[in-house]
Structures are given as C-alpha cells and as structure tokens.
Design an enzyme around this catalytic site. Structure first.
Site, short mmCIF file in Angstrom:
data_model
loop_
_atom_site.label_atom_id
_atom_site.label_comp_id
_atom_site.label_asym_id
_atom_site.label_seq_id
_atom_site.Cartn_x
_atom_site.Cartn_y
_atom_site.Cartn_z
N SER A 151 -14.13 29.62 -9.19
CA SER A 151 -13.60 30.92 -8.76
C SER A 151 -13.35 31.87 -9.92
O SER A 151 -13.29 33.09 -9.72
CB SER A 151 -12.32 30.73 -7.95
N ASP A 160 -0.21 32.50 -9.64
CA ASP A 160 -1.58 32.38 -10.14
C ASP A 160 -1.63 32.80 -11.60
O ASP A 160 -1.63 34.00 -11.91
CB ASP A 160 -2.52 33.22 -9.30
N HIS A 176 -6.46 32.91 -12.61
CA HIS A 176 -7.39 34.03 -12.42
C HIS A 176 -6.85 35.28 -13.09
O HIS A 176 -5.77 35.27 -13.69
CB HIS A 176 -7.62 34.27 -10.93
#
Length: 434
Positions: free
Chosen positions: A152, A397, A400
């Site tokens: 991702s 997170d 990312h």
C-alpha cells in the site's frame, strides 16, 4: 554525526563530458520540447476537470524554459543524501483538486489542523533536485508504460504521482477488473499507461489465519515461488517500480519447496523463529529472479527502498503515534537497528539481482528514499485518516503518507532518475562498446 550508513553514491559515475556536451546529449535523447515550463506554482498550471483527459489552455511560456537541463554536478552528486529545506510554494495540488487520494491518506479532509508538513522540499548535498515538472515527466514517458508492484505504500506513491500529474491531465480507468489492488490508468494525450499490482510480499502467499499471534493474520509465504498475479503481467512495461517492507513484520510461516523451513513470530512448537530479514531477503531475491526470467521483459527495474515507520510512545497497536511537526535534520537521527538491517538487505539483493539482469541486458536502478523519509516523522496521517467519531478499529497510521505531503518528493526523485537514464542511453549510443 551525519548519517552515512549504507549510503550509495548512485550518481558517482563521471561521464567525462563537458557542460556543453551534456546539454547536447540531453537534446539528442531526452526531449526536444518547445514549450516546457520547468517550475510554476499550482495556480499557474491550467486546471483540468477529472472527467476530461486533455488540458484546455496552454501552459505559461518562457523562452529560457525550452530545454531540459541537467547540471554537471548531478553526475557526481548523490541526490538521495541531503536535507529538507522550506518550500513556501508547495503543495502543488490539494485534496480538493486531486481525486486520486486514498481516503486514509486524505489528512486535510479528516481534520488535520496543520499544513507545515506540506511545505518542504529535498535539497541534496552538493547539487539541487528540481521540483517535479509534470509536463517534462509526461513527455519522457510518452508512448511508454510504468507499473508499481508491492504494497500500500507503493499505491500511496502511485496516487501521489497521479496527483502531481493531474495539473496536466487526468487518466481514464482502463482496468480489466474492479479490484482496487490491480488498476490500469491511461493518459490519452501521451499514450502513457500507469498500473499497480498488489503483492505485499512480492512472492506467492496466502493467509493461513485471519487472526494470528498479533491479530493481523498469519501468512504462508512461499519464498521460492513467483507471485504470478504480477510476474506474468510485466512483459510490456517500460518501467517497473518494486517495493516491499512493512508486511514482513507480520507473523508468517516460511516455505521452501513447499516445506516449512521456519517462521516469523508464528509461536508454533518445533518451528524455528527467524528474524524478519530471513524472509525479506529470500522474497526480494525471488522477485528479481522472476523479473530476470521473463524472456520478453525488456524494461528498467527500479527498486524503491522502504520508508521507515515513525511510531513513538508505543507500538503500532499499543498507543504508538507520530505527532512531530518538523522534519529531522540529518544529524538528528540515524538509520539503525532493524531499519538498517532491512535497508542493507534490500541493497545487497538489489546488487545481486542487477548482476543477474545484466547477463540478459536488463537495467536496474535504485530509488533510494529511505534516508530522506527517515527524516520525515511529521508527514504521516496519524489519526487523520478517518472521522474522529467513526465506528472503526483503526490505529494511528505512522506508515503511510499524507497527500499532499513528503511522499510527493518521490516524484522529484523519479523524474531525476528518468532524466539520468536518458543521458546514460545517449552516452551508450555515442560510445558503443566493442
């Protein structure tokens, strides 16, 4: 002390040409552009609605911007070693002007109050790295194709690139499936295809348990087997960007020749527990073997090195977060521990794969983002990847990157890499071996 662990001077080769020769070579091989603005802030680019595929107005013209220029220093300069400096002109798109942003990286939408993390650019030691120019990029990749293969974070990079290109043109979706993990985007005006293939382990894998020791699943990794979901699809691509890293923290059973040879934190009796670099090394090696075994693949393989996580105050599932508001300076943080081990594993396997590929005339290049991103603890979504009152189980997170954000600099690196590739090709044609 300045971080030097594992640094590779990727542009250290001296071509032995003068500035005039370099400019001539550039003209012969990269692009002969009559109108290419090298850099303008967002508001000077023509706007394009997502439903259209071509711009409706011409870019601002400046005579001095006709040629793509590369400074002599770029051949001696390691563009991946440097510092983050302020860039008040950034960002070059917003979450309102780009529809390609994944929800979990849309930090402004979900209430992130600060914007300073968007206003930095990378300044290499000894040279300069130009801000990404979407017109130049699209001219270089005209009639070509590029695929991202990995996890991702690779998808994060692709969507960042799409947002950077959206100032010129939006692509149309030509995917053969509705699966978001396998997408094909087509830029009509440039006959350019951009694709993504989901393969977080790069090798054949399946989920043995949806729960597992850490409640993130337990995976079977067949370390010697190709993941044919991508390896059988790459033959026609001109560029292949490979990435992997974060999924190897998850518990896994390691298979070789369909026999269990060990595991990573599987907590099963009578199975040897290996460090994550064991499976990581073998998986990268197998991925490069798959690429080198494709008789019809003639493209350039680019390994994008992993971007470290920045959890502080706890593990990812135990209250860890990334709340810093400023980049580190290079002397304030060191690539060490498991991050250094993973980085060196990638570099070693890259060299091995490159050596094998050369026997078939294949080219390998390194997009070394590790050091630059190690210094950016301020650019992650943290808790700004969903609504505060949303009834979901999501952790902070710190893996990312917000869009817009630091990851947009990867497009600067990529464009530089493609420019240098043009110079290498020209030099090879001007001075053929034998």
């Amino acid at each position: 002390m300045k971080v030097t662990n594992g640094k590779q001077n990727h542009q250290a080769t001296t071509l032995g040409t003068t500035s005039k020769t370099l400019i001539l070579v550039t003209l012969l091989t990269l692009i002969t552009l009559t109108v290419v603005p090298l850099y303008y802030p967002l508001h000077k680019y023509p706007s394009t609605h997502p439903s259209t595929t071509t711009t409706t107005t011409s870019p601002v013209y400046h005579p001095q911007d006709e040629l793509i220029k590369i400074n002599d220093n770029h051949h001696k300069c390691d563009v991946f070693s440097g510092e983050w400096i302020r860039n008040p002109d950034a960002p070059y798109y917003t979450n309102m002007t780009c529809w390609a942003i994944h929800e979990h990286q849309n930090c402004q939408k979900y209430g992130r109050p600060d914007s300073d993390f968007m206003k930095w650019r990378w300044k290499p030691d000894g040279c300069d790295l130009p801000i990404f120019n979407p017109y130049q990029f699209l001219e270089i990749v005209r009639d070509k194709s590029l695929a991202f293969v990995g996890d991702s974070v690779g998808r994060n990079q692709m969507q960042s690139l799409m947002c950077m290109l959206s100032r010129v043109e939006y692509p149309i979706d030509k995917s053969a499936t509705t699966d978001e993990h396998f997408k094909h985007w087509y830029y009509v005006s440039y006959n350019f295809t951009l694709a993504t293939y989901w393969s977080p382990f790069l090798v054949k894998a399946d989920e043995a348990s949806a729960d597992g020791p850490t409640h993130t699943g337990l995976f079977n990794l067949y370390l010697d087997e190709f993941d044919e979901k991508w390896t059988t699809q790459i033959d026609g691509f001109n560029y292949l960007i490979i990435n992997a890293g974060h999924w190897f923290w998850r518990p896994a059973l390691y298979y070789d020749n369909r026999q269990v040879v060990g595991c990573r934190y599987c907590q099963l009796d009578n199975i040897t527990d290996y460090p994550m670099t064991f499976g990581y090394r073998k998986a990268i090696r197998t991925a490069f073997k798959a690429i080198n075994s494709r008789e019809n693949f003639k493209g350039i393989t680019i390994l994008r090195t992993f971007a470290p996580m920045h959890f502080e105050g706890g593990e990812w599932n135990n209250g860890g977060d990334c709340v810093r508001k400023m980049p580190f300076k290079s002397n304030e943080i060191t690539l060490e521990g498991i991050n250094l081990e993973l980085y060196m594993t990638q570099i070693e396997e890259f060299k091995r794969g490159e050596k094998m590929g050369k026997q078939r005339g294949l080219k390998y290049r390194l997009l070394d983002t590790t050091q630059a991103m190690l210094m950016r603890p301020d650019g992650h979504p943290s808790r700004y990847g969903h609504w505060p009152n949303e009834n979901v189980t999501l952790y902070n997170d710190c893996v990312h990157w917000c869009l817009p954000g630091p990851i947009d600099t990867w497009s600067d690196f990529l464009l530089h890499t493609l420019k240098m590739e043009g110079l290498r090709s020209a030099e090879e044609r001007s001075h053929p071996r034998g």
